[in-house]
Design a protein around this motif. Sequence first.
Motif, PDB file in Angstrom:
ATOM      1  N   HIS A   1       9.480  14.787 -18.950  1.00 16.18           N
ATOM      2  CA  HIS A   1       8.646  15.978 -19.105  1.00 16.18           C
ATOM      3  C   HIS A   1       7.285  15.639 -19.711  1.00 16.18           C
ATOM      4  N   GLU A   2       7.258  14.753 -20.671  1.00 18.36           N
ATOM      5  CA  GLU A   2       5.976  14.342 -21.262  1.00 18.36           C
ATOM      6  C   GLU A   2       5.092  13.683 -20.204  1.00 18.36           C
ATOM      7  N   LEU A   3       5.682  12.800 -19.425  1.00 17.35           N
ATOM      8  CA  LEU A   3       4.929  12.114 -18.377  1.00 17.35           C
ATOM      9  C   LEU A   3       4.472  13.076 -17.283  1.00 17.35           C
ATOM     10  N   ALA A   4       5.363  13.974 -16.863  1.00 17.65           N
ATOM     11  CA  ALA A   4       5.012  14.944 -15.824  1.00 17.65           C
ATOM     12  C   ALA A   4       3.880  15.854 -16.288  1.00 17.65           C
ATOM     13  N   ASP A   5       3.970  16.314 -17.532  1.00 23.29           N
ATOM     14  CA  ASP A   5       2.901  17.164 -18.069  1.00 23.29           C
ATOM     15  C   ASP A   5       1.566  16.421 -18.078  1.00 23.29           C
ATOM     16  N   TYR A   6       1.596  15.169 -18.513  1.00 25.48           N
ATOM     17  CA  TYR A   6       0.365  14.374 -18.542  1.00 25.48           C
ATOM     18  C   TYR A   6      -0.216  14.247 -17.132  1.00 25.48           C
ATOM     19  N   LEU A   7       0.637  13.892 -16.173  1.00 25.98           N
ATOM     20  CA  LEU A   7       0.161  13.657 -14.815  1.00 25.98           C
ATOM     21  C   LEU A   7      -0.320  14.939 -14.135  1.00 25.98           C
ATOM     22  N   GLU A   8       0.311  16.066 -14.439  1.00 28.44           N
ATOM     23  CA  GLU A   8      -0.140  17.322 -13.857  1.00 28.44           C
ATOM     24  C   GLU A   8      -1.550  17.670 -14.321  1.00 28.44           C
ATOM     25  N   LEU A   9      -1.883  17.283 -15.545  1.00 34.49           N
ATOM     26  CA  LEU A   9      -3.213  17.583 -16.085  1.00 34.49           C
ATOM     27  C   LEU A   9      -4.235  16.478 -15.821  1.00 34.49           C
ATOM     28  N   ASN A  10      -3.773  15.236 -15.720  1.00 31.98           N
ATOM     29  CA  ASN A  10      -4.694  14.096 -15.669  1.00 31.98           C
ATOM     30  C   ASN A  10      -4.487  13.158 -14.484  1.00 31.98           C
ATOM     31  N   GLY A  11      -3.490  13.386 -13.690  1.00 31.43           N
ATOM     32  CA  GLY A  11      -3.159  12.455 -12.613  1.00 31.43           C
ATOM     33  C   GLY A  11      -3.813  12.780 -11.293  1.00 31.43           C
ATOM     34  N   SER A  12      -5.118  12.951 -11.306  1.00 26.97           N
ATOM     35  CA  SER A  12      -5.819  13.288 -10.063  1.00 26.97           C
ATOM     36  C   SER A  12      -5.672  12.190  -9.010  1.00 26.97           C
ATOM     37  N   TYR A  13      -5.262  11.005  -9.430  1.00 27.02           N
ATOM     38  CA  TYR A  13      -5.065   9.898  -8.498  1.00 27.02           C
ATOM     39  C   TYR A  13      -3.730   9.982  -7.755  1.00 27.02           C
ATOM     40  N   LEU A  14      -2.860  10.902  -8.155  1.00 27.66           N
ATOM     41  CA  LEU A  14      -1.592  11.094  -7.445  1.00 27.66           C
ATOM     42  C   LEU A  14      -1.804  12.079  -6.295  1.00 27.66           C
ATOM     43  N   PRO A  15      -1.381  11.734  -5.074  1.00 30.68           N
ATOM     44  CA  PRO A  15      -1.526  12.684  -3.978  1.00 30.68           C
ATOM     45  C   PRO A  15      -0.650  13.925  -4.193  1.00 30.68           C
ATOM     46  N   ASN A  16       0.517  13.738  -4.832  1.00 33.27           N
ATOM     47  CA  ASN A  16       1.397  14.847  -5.204  1.00 33.27           C
ATOM     48  C   ASN A  16       2.425  14.336  -6.209  1.00 33.27           C
TER      49      ASN A  16
ATOM     50  N   HIS B   1       0.818  -1.208   0.000  1.00 32.75           N
ATOM     51  CA  HIS B   1       0.000   0.000   0.000  1.00 32.75           C
ATOM     52  C   HIS B   1       0.854   1.262   0.000  1.00 32.75           C
ATOM     53  N   GLY B   2       2.116   1.100  -0.423  1.00 37.38           N
ATOM     54  CA  GLY B   2       3.005   2.251  -0.533  1.00 37.38           C
ATOM     55  C   GLY B   2       2.580   3.153  -1.688  1.00 37.38           C
ATOM     56  N   GLU B   3       3.129   4.349  -1.695  1.00 40.33           N
ATOM     57  CA  GLU B   3       2.710   5.335  -2.685  1.00 40.33           C
ATOM     58  C   GLU B   3       3.029   4.925  -4.116  1.00 40.33           C
ATOM     59  N   VAL B   4       4.202   4.346  -4.355  1.00 43.64           N
ATOM     60  CA  VAL B   4       4.574   3.961  -5.720  1.00 43.64           C
ATOM     61  C   VAL B   4       3.701   2.803  -6.200  1.00 43.64           C
ATOM     62  N   ALA B   5       3.451   1.829  -5.340  1.00 41.96           N
ATOM     63  CA  ALA B   5       2.593   0.701  -5.714  1.00 41.96           C
ATOM     64  C   ALA B   5       1.168   1.176  -6.003  1.00 41.96           C
ATOM     65  N   THR B   6       0.680   2.103  -5.212  1.00 38.21           N
ATOM     66  CA  THR B   6      -0.662   2.655  -5.435  1.00 38.21           C
ATOM     67  C   THR B   6      -0.701   3.442  -6.735  1.00 38.21           C
ATOM     68  N   PHE B   7       0.344   4.234  -6.996  1.00 41.26           N
ATOM     69  CA  PHE B   7       0.457   4.959  -8.259  1.00 41.26           C
ATOM     70  C   PHE B   7       0.438   3.976  -9.432  1.00 41.26           C
ATOM     71  N   ALA B   8       1.186   2.888  -9.317  1.00 48.22           N
ATOM     72  CA  ALA B   8       1.231   1.891 -10.390  1.00 48.22           C
ATOM     73  C   ALA B   8      -0.149   1.304 -10.651  1.00 48.22           C
ATOM     74  N   GLN B   9      -0.866   0.976  -9.615  1.00 47.79           N
ATOM     75  CA  GLN B   9      -2.213   0.423  -9.776  1.00 47.79           C
ATOM     76  C   GLN B   9      -3.142   1.430 -10.451  1.00 47.79           C
ATOM     77  N   ASN B  10      -3.068   2.677 -10.029  1.00 47.16           N
ATOM     78  CA  ASN B  10      -3.925   3.706 -10.623  1.00 47.16           C
ATOM     79  C   ASN B  10      -3.543   4.005 -12.070  1.00 47.16           C
ATOM     80  N   ALA B  11      -2.250   3.981 -12.376  1.00 49.92           N
ATOM     81  CA  ALA B  11      -1.819   4.177 -13.761  1.00 49.92           C
ATOM     82  C   ALA B  11      -2.327   3.026 -14.634  1.00 49.92           C
ATOM     83  N   PHE B  12      -2.345   1.827 -14.086  1.00 49.09           N
ATOM     84  CA  PHE B  12      -2.878   0.667 -14.801  1.00 49.09           C
ATOM     85  C   PHE B  12      -4.344   0.884 -15.174  1.00 49.09           C
ATOM     86  N   LEU B  13      -5.081   1.515 -14.280  1.00 52.16           N
ATOM     87  CA  LEU B  13      -6.510   1.772 -14.512  1.00 52.16           C
ATOM     88  C   LEU B  13      -6.757   2.994 -15.396  1.00 52.16           C
ATOM     89  N   ASP B  14      -5.717   3.794 -15.631  1.00 53.72           N
ATOM     90  CA  ASP B  14      -5.807   5.011 -16.447  1.00 53.72           C
ATOM     91  C   ASP B  14      -5.555   4.635 -17.911  1.00 53.72           C
TER      92      ASP B  14
END
Length: 78
Positions: A42-57, A18-31
């Motif tokens: 930079h491409e990934l960061a830009d995507y996540l800043e606009l669409n990564g509401s599942y990331l706590p930060n 239930h760590g943050e990276v494992a949770t991020f991985a699960q949510n990215a799988f569902l995205d």
Amino acid sequence: MSDSFYRFLMTQRNPNDHGEVATFAQNAFLDHSFPKQSTDYHELADYLELNGSYLPNMDVFDEAFRLYQEQGTGESQF
């Protein structure tokens, strides 16, 4: 050719972790729109800043990308 960040991230999925990276991985799988072929920070960061509401930060992404680079599959951030 190096593995994509997404492919690396899928190795971090673990239903018992239930760590943050494992949770991020699960949510990215569902995205279904996640940029699955990208290796670019930079491409990934830009995507996540606009669409990564599942990331706590964005620190969670930074940590996962650091692990990706340490594994030797990722491109440099800069």
